[in-house]
Design an enzyme around this catalytic site. Structure first.
Site, PDB file in Angstrom:
ATOM      1  N   ASP A   1       2.500 -27.334  29.951  1.00  0.00           N
ATOM      2  CA  ASP A   1       2.490 -26.470  28.773  1.00  0.00           C
ATOM      3  C   ASP A   1       1.940 -25.070  29.012  1.00  0.00           C
ATOM      4  O   ASP A   1       2.011 -24.225  28.125  1.00  0.00           O
ATOM      5  CB  ASP A   1       1.677 -27.122  27.640  1.00  0.00           C
ATOM      6  CG  ASP A   1       2.423 -28.269  26.999  1.00  0.00           C
ATOM      7  OD1 ASP A   1       3.647 -28.156  26.853  1.00  0.00           O
ATOM      8  OD2 ASP A   1       1.773 -29.276  26.653  1.00  0.00           O
TER       9      ASP A   1
ATOM     10  N   ASP B   1      11.197 -30.326  27.189  1.00  0.00           N
ATOM     11  CA  ASP B   1      10.424 -29.152  26.771  1.00  0.00           C
ATOM     12  C   ASP B   1      10.012 -28.300  27.985  1.00  0.00           C
ATOM     13  O   ASP B   1       9.808 -27.093  27.890  1.00  0.00           O
ATOM     14  CB  ASP B   1       9.145 -29.552  26.014  1.00  0.00           C
ATOM     15  CG  ASP B   1       9.260 -30.812  25.187  1.00  0.00           C
ATOM     16  OD1 ASP B   1      10.113 -31.659  25.505  1.00  0.00           O
ATOM     17  OD2 ASP B   1       8.483 -30.974  24.240  1.00  0.00           O
TER      18      ASP B   1
HETATM   19  N1  GLY Z   1       6.445 -29.570  23.306  1.00  0.00           N
HETATM   20  C1  GLY Z   1       6.093 -30.516  22.345  1.00  0.00           C
HETATM   21  C2  GLY Z   1       6.956 -30.522  21.147  1.00  0.00           C
HETATM   22  O1  GLY Z   1       7.982 -29.889  21.098  1.00  0.00           O
HETATM   23  O2  GLY Z   1       6.592 -31.175  20.201  1.00  0.00           O
END
Ligand code: GLY
Length: 409
Positions: free
Chosen positions: A120, A182
């Site tokens: 992230d 993601d």
């Molecule tokens: N990256 C986590 C979400 O989209 O909830």
């Protein structure tokens, strides 16, 4: 005082515009976009003056609440609020927003020097420092971004060919080398660093991650699995599963939106035609399955259960922003027009009284879903929905003015 008067004028302009708004999806006009950006400014001002302490980052507002819940510096969503502040500065050139953005962004600088705990760091750093560096050239931001990219790259497994997304899920879920869709978004930090003085290997890692993901993480219809699980030692693909979607076979709306955005960005950075083609394939299944009002259910397969399942405004905002960029790369003019028209239709619907928070809360939008199975942020206002909504509006404004697509690089 001057600021408050300005905000009041924007409010009046917005009300006039809402009354006279033409809801045609294929045409738009500057006053609609400007007044919607002004609406965002008005809402963000309310949020900013309500924050009790600089370390508290507005994260989400539950459906039945009017108050923001805050997230500390370091969580995956902590870059979106400073990102919003930077986009407001970009749109208004008002130092009020620049100063606010700088104050929060400074808190994030030290994160670049920490070990990447998950994939992230791309979201965190690019939305905050990435936008800040683009707009100010602040060398402190650049240095931190470069460190963050090196740190993110330590999650790369060259045998698999992707970054490990969630180290904590290796044991917890028995997902040895897991990569979530993601993660495509976070390749932007690697591309950025390779272009800004970091090692070229960051570019290679980002390309290989996108290629491996393209090969294994999508089904035949180009919908994606949320999580791809690989063997850490020999690299083979074990299975595709979900974490936040309805089930392992379903199309989780935000995941598919991340895929569209991620492959569009990967094409921008590499000019690899395979990525452009893939971005379109991921887009087409998303658009074909959209409900008539253009806002997806939280999972595309949830609508089979009931049409009262919640929508996910965040997925629409992310997809709209990505489609505006994609529309500038495709050479087929019909496709380009189709993507832009669909993006505008999503933004129009998001900008209606069905989706804007207006006087009920100080977020921009209502009706997003964070994590359905855990009952977190269901039908809530969420900071990343607001971030990509404002990004998409800013992109659209630029395109309407015949300027180059706004990107973070
Ligand atoms: N990256 C986590 C979400 O989209 O909830």
């Amino acid at each position: 005082m001057k600021k408050q008067k300005l905000i009041l004028l924007y409010g009046i302009a917005l009300s006039i515009c809402c009354l006279s708004c033409n809801h045609s999806a294929s045409r738009t006009n500057d006053s609609w976009i400007d007044s919607t950006i002004n609406y965002c400014e008005q809402q963000a001002h309310k949020t900013l003056i309500s924050i009790p302490d600089i370390n508290k980052i507005p994260n989400s507002i539950d459906a039945d609440s009017t108050n923001w819940t805050y997230t500390p510096i370091g969580t995956w969503t902590c870059g979106f609020w400073p990102g919003i502040l930077w986009y407001l500065y970009e749109n208004t050139k008002d130092n009020y927003w620049k100063e606010a953005a700088e104050k929060v962004t400074e808190q994030i600088v030290p994160l670049g020097y920490q070990k990447a705990r998950t994939h992230d760091s791309g979201f965190i750093m690019m939305c905050s420092l990435g936008n800040g560096y683009r707009l100010t050239g602040n060398a402190t931001y650049k240095e931190s971004l470069l460190h963050a990219a090196d740190s993110l790259a330590t999650l790369y497994n060259p045998i698999v060919g992707t970054l490990l997304s969630w180290p904590n899920m290796v044991q917890k879920e028995n997902w040895p080398h897991n990569t979530i869709i993601d993660n495509m978004m976070n390749l932007e930090l690697l591309f950025w660093a390779a272009k800004n003085g970091g090692p070229h290997k960051l570019y290679d890692i980002a390309c290989r991650h996108a290629q491996t993901t393209m090969k294994y993480q999508f089904r035949k219809d180009y919908s994606c699995y949320h999580v791809a699980v690989y063997d850490t030692l020999d690299g083979h693909f074990i299975k595709g599963v979900t974490h936040q979607g309805l089930n392992d076979r379903s199309m989780w709306a935000r995941g598919q939106a991340w895929a569209i955005y991620g492959y569009t960005m990967a094409y921008r950075e590499t000019k690899n035609a395979e990525f452009l083609d893939f971005a379109q394939k991921a887009t087409n299944v998303f658009l074909q399955r959209l409900p008539a009002d253009h806002i997806p259910y939280w999972d595309f397969d949830a609508q089979e259960i009931s049409t009262s399942e919640p929508r996910d405004a965040s997925a629409a905002a992310i997809a709209a922003s990505a489609l505006l960029e994609l529309s500038t790369y495709v050479t087929n003019t019909d496709n380009a027009r189709y993507y832009r028209t669909e993006a505008i239709a999503m933004l129009r619907k998001l900008s209606s009284s069905d989706y804007q928070s207006r006087n009920s809360k100080s977020s921009f939008l209502l009706h997003s879903v964070g994590h359905m199975h855990r009952n977190w942020e269901v039908d809530a206002s969420i900071c990343y929905a607001d971030y990509y909504y404002l990004e998409a509006l800013t992109r659209l404004k630029r395109l309407e003015e015949n300027e180059k697509i706004l990107t973070n690089l």
